[in-house]
Write an enzyme that holds these catalytic residues in place. Structure first.
Site, PDB file in Angstrom:
ATOM      1  N   HIS A   1      61.978  20.385  51.244  1.00  0.00           N
ATOM      2  CA  HIS A   1      61.775  19.226  50.168  1.00  0.00           C
ATOM      3  C   HIS A   1      59.929  19.379  50.357  1.00  0.00           C
ATOM      4  CE1 HIS A   1      62.804  16.726  53.726  1.00  0.00           C
ATOM      5  NE2 HIS A   1      61.935  15.738  53.103  1.00  0.00           N
TER       6      HIS A   1
ATOM      7  N   HIS B   1      58.154  16.823  51.265  1.00  0.00           N
ATOM      8  CA  HIS B   1      57.506  15.641  52.328  1.00  0.00           C
ATOM      9  C   HIS B   1      56.440  16.423  53.363  1.00  0.00           C
ATOM     10  CE1 HIS B   1      60.462  12.086  51.597  1.00  0.00           C
ATOM     11  NE2 HIS B   1      59.432  12.255  50.541  1.00  0.00           N
TER      12      HIS B   1
ATOM     13  N   ASP C   1      56.569  16.585  56.601  1.00  0.00           N
ATOM     14  CA  ASP C   1      57.105  17.219  57.736  1.00  0.00           C
ATOM     15  C   ASP C   1      57.816  18.914  57.096  1.00  0.00           C
ATOM     16  OD1 ASP C   1      59.092  15.881  56.190  1.00  0.00           O
ATOM     17  OD2 ASP C   1      60.452  15.217  57.930  1.00  0.00           O
TER      18      ASP C   1
ATOM     19  N   HIS D   1      68.242  12.276  50.526  1.00  0.00           N
ATOM     20  CA  HIS D   1      67.094  11.763  51.291  1.00  0.00           C
ATOM     21  C   HIS D   1      65.931  11.921  50.346  1.00  0.00           C
ATOM     22  CE1 HIS D   1      63.796  11.785  53.963  1.00  0.00           C
ATOM     23  NE2 HIS D   1      63.072  12.909  53.636  1.00  0.00           N
TER      24      HIS D   1
ATOM     25  N   ASN E   1      63.182   7.392  56.771  1.00  0.00           N
ATOM     26  CA  ASN E   1      62.543   7.279  55.800  1.00  0.00           C
ATOM     27  C   ASN E   1      63.321   7.473  54.434  1.00  0.00           C
ATOM     28  OD1 ASN E   1      60.608   7.268  53.587  1.00  0.00           O
ATOM     29  ND2 ASN E   1      59.654   9.334  54.078  1.00  0.00           N
TER      30      ASN E   1
HETATM   31 ZN   LIG Z   1      61.516  13.941  53.925  1.00  0.00          ZN
END
Ligand SMILES: [Zn+2]
Length: 238
Positions: free
Chosen positions: A96, A98, A100, A159, A190
């Protein structure tokens, strides 16, 4: 006083540049013959936080699941693969958009490494100022690398709206990324971009597709049994 101010600025500046480059070292753990878990790190809300990713070694090439948190750690990861495995990286799956998961995408593209993601991840990557992954799928893609098959699957929102999971058939391992919390996690982490109403149902979609994997790897923390169950429990408290 003025001198003191200059000195403290210098100290601050050097601390800042240290945090910008070379601040963190990835580490790699062998899970099985040809399967490695790697961790990259970042500063998040004042704490050092780790993120999991996978290295899957087939007979002729390697596939990586998720980029490290930044370009510097991505270079470290590619160097590690070159030295320890010595096979070309066929693809890096981005689960995804993000940091990280996608933070090192520029380094991957500089090295001409193919990046794979869902269409939704491409949309969010561009929105957030990242380069777009290059091989795009809608709902599911099967990656064949040498003698291995890896499935990347979109279970629905959780998420994030775009989160995907990866099943590594030869090892019967399901990589949940941030869609799955570790069995020891005390909260959902998060949830800024989460869809809390759809998440549990999306987990059922994942379970229908990959019913009883031998091992489940969450996006953060260890991979002890009970990760899916704990994620559902945390969702029931929301
Ligand atoms: Zn994430």
């Amino acid at each position: 006083m003025r001198q003191l101010l200059i000195i403290s600025c210098l100290v601050l500046f050097s601390a800042y540049s240290y945090a910008q480059e070379g601040a963190y070292q990835i580490d790699v753990t062998k899970l099985d013959s040809g399967l490695y878990l790697y961790r990259s790190y970042a500063q998040y809300e004042g704490n050092k936080v780790s993120a999991n990713g996978l290295i899957v070694e087939a007979n002729d090439s390697v596939v990586v699941i998720d980029s490290p948190w930044d370009n510097d750690q991505t270079t470290q990861l590619l160097d590690w693969i070159e030295v320890e495995i010595g096979k070309p990286v066929a693809a890096v799956v981005i689960t995804h958009a993000h940091n990280d998961r996608i933070g090192g995408i520029a380094t991957l593209h500089e090295r001409n490494i193919k990046t794979v993601s869902s269409q939704l991840t491409k949309v969010y990557a561009l929105k957030r100022g990242f380069e777009a992954p290059r091989k795009i799928f809608e709902k599911e893609i099967t990656l064949s690398l040498g003698d291995y098959v890896v499935n990347v699957f979109y279970p629905g929102a959780g998420h994030t709206v775009d989160n995907t999971v990866v099943y590594i058939a030869p090892f019967d391992v399901l990589y949940g990324g941030c869609f799955i919390k570790s069995s020891g996690a005390r909260d959902l982490g998060n949830i800024e971009d989460a869809d809390l109403d759809s998440w549990a149902n999306s987990i059922q979609n994942m379970r229908k597709r990959f019913p009883v994997p031998k091992m489940v790897i969450p996006g953060h923390g260890d991979h002890a049994p009970g990760a899916i169950e704990n994620t559902l429990k945390l969702l029931s408290y929301k």
